[in-house]
Design a protein around this motif. Structure first.
Motif, short mmCIF file in Angstrom:
data_model
loop_
_atom_site.label_atom_id
_atom_site.label_comp_id
_atom_site.label_asym_id
_atom_site.label_seq_id
_atom_site.Cartn_x
_atom_site.Cartn_y
_atom_site.Cartn_z
N GLY A 150 0.55 -1.20 -0.02
CA GLY A 150 -0.39 -0.09 -0.27
C GLY A 150 0.93 1.21 -0.04
O GLY A 150 2.07 0.97 0.02
N ALA A 151 0.27 2.18 0.11
CA ALA A 151 1.01 3.31 0.03
C ALA A 151 1.04 4.10 1.27
O ALA A 151 0.29 3.57 2.45
CB ALA A 151 0.11 4.72 0.07
N PRO A 152 2.84 4.30 1.35
CA PRO A 152 3.41 4.67 2.86
C PRO A 152 2.85 5.35 3.85
O PRO A 152 1.55 6.30 3.56
CB PRO A 152 4.59 5.38 3.23
N ASP A 153 2.56 4.42 4.74
CA ASP A 153 1.65 5.62 6.40
C ASP A 153 2.07 6.93 6.41
O ASP A 153 3.82 7.38 5.63
CB ASP A 153 1.00 5.16 7.23
N ASP A 154 1.69 7.79 7.45
CA ASP A 154 3.06 9.30 7.96
C ASP A 154 4.07 8.04 8.76
O ASP A 154 4.75 8.62 8.63
CB ASP A 154 1.58 9.27 9.38
N ALA A 155 4.15 6.78 8.85
CA ALA A 155 4.95 7.01 9.97
C ALA A 155 6.87 6.09 9.42
O ALA A 155 7.33 6.52 8.97
CB ALA A 155 4.93 5.63 11.32
N LEU A 156 5.73 5.35 7.83
CA LEU A 156 7.11 4.85 6.86
C LEU A 156 7.20 6.13 6.45
O LEU A 156 8.17 6.23 5.38
CB LEU A 156 6.28 3.69 6.17
N LEU A 157 5.98 7.14 6.15
CA LEU A 157 6.60 8.08 4.84
C LEU A 157 7.64 9.09 5.79
O LEU A 157 8.70 9.30 5.10
CB LEU A 157 5.11 8.65 4.84
N SER A 158 7.53 9.39 7.02
CA SER A 158 8.48 9.65 7.62
C SER A 158 9.98 9.32 7.65
O SER A 158 11.13 10.05 7.69
CB SER A 158 7.78 10.01 8.54
#
Length: 221
Positions: A150-158
C-alpha cells in the motif's frame, strides 16, 4: 534477509539496498520476499502503486537470488528457455505485456515450473485483475500467491524522508520531516523529489533546510 529499521526521526547512517523500511503497508510483501527459497509456489507476484517499494523489494530479491530482470514489454522477443536457465527471474510491470507477450508469459510460467526455477512478477495492480486476453494465462495468474503493497502511512513516509536526508548527509529537524510527511504525496517518488529539491535549493542559496524553506518549495508545485 531484509532488516527492519526503526522508524525514528533521529540520524541514521545511509543504508544499502538490502535494507528496507518495514511498516504495515508493506510487511506482507517483505515477509514473502524474505521467505525465499521457501515460497508457497515457484512463482509469486508483488503488486502496488508507483513508489510503494515493490521495485526496491524486487532488487533485494535479485541480490539474494541472482535473478535476471526483464521488463514485461520485452518478453515477447526474449529467449524464454535461456531466461529460465538462469534459475531465477524478475518480470517487471506486467501491465505492459502485449498479446504476443501473453503467449510468451504462458510459456514462461509452464517452463519455470517444469525446470524448478523461481519467478517474481511485479505489477501496479494485482495480476488477477489485469485485462489480459489469453484464458489459460488468466487462470494461472489468478492462482498465484502474492502480496500487495500500500501507499506509505505517516510513520513509514517519515522514515523514508529521514533515510533520504541521511543518504545525502543532510541534518534536518523532526519538525521539517513532520511538515513534509503531512503534505507531500504518499510515495517514495514524491519523498525523493522533495528531498532533492531541498538539497539543491539549500546548497545554491546557502540556506539551512527549515520548515519555511520546505513551505516555499512546496508552494512552487
Amino acid at each position: 534477509m531484509i532488516r527492519q529499521l526503526v522508524l525514528e526521526l533521529g540520524h541514521r547512517p545511509a543504508s544499502g539496498r538490502e535494507d528496507f523500511l518495514v511498516a504495515p503497508s508493506n510487511e506482507a510483501a517483505v515477509a514473502l520476499i524474505d521467505s525465499w527459497p521457501d515460497w508457497p509456489d515457484r512463482i509469486v507476484a508483488l503488486a502496488g502503486p508507483e513508489g510503494s517499494g515493490k521495485t526496491h523489494l524486487a532488487e533485494v530479491w535479485r541480490a539474494a537470488s541472482g535473478a535476471e530482470m526483464i521488463a514485461a514489454e520485452k518478453l515477447a522477443k526474449a529467449d524464454i528457455p535461456a531466461l529460465v536457465a538462469k534459475g531465477a527471474l524478475i518480470l517487471e510491470d506486467l501491465a505492459t505485456l502485449d498479446p504476443a507477450g501473453e503467449r510468451a508469459l504462458f510459456h514462461l510460467i509452464n517452463l519455470v515450473r517444469a525446470e524448478g526455477a523461481s519467478l517474481l512478477i511485479t505489477a501496479r495492480d494485482p495480476v488477477a485483475r489485469l485485462p489480459l486476453k489469453l484464458p489459460d494465462l488468466v487462470s494461472r495468474l489468478r492462482a498465484l500467491p502474492g502480496a500487495e503493497l500500500g501507499a506509505p502511512d505517516d510513520a513509514l513516509l517519515s522514515g523514508i524522508l529521514v533515510k533520504l536526508f541521511d543518504d545525502r548527509q543532510l541534518r534536518v529537524t523532526p519538525q521539517v520531516v513532520s511538515y513534509l510527511a503531512s503534505r507531500i504525496e504518499r510515495s517514495v517518488a514524491a519523498a525523493r523529489k522533495i528531498v532533492e529539491e531541498l538539497d539543491r535549493t539549500s546548497l545554491s542559496g546557502k540556506r539551512p533546510i527549515t520548515v519555511p524553506l520546505a513551505a516555499e518549495i512546496l508552494g512552487r508545485d
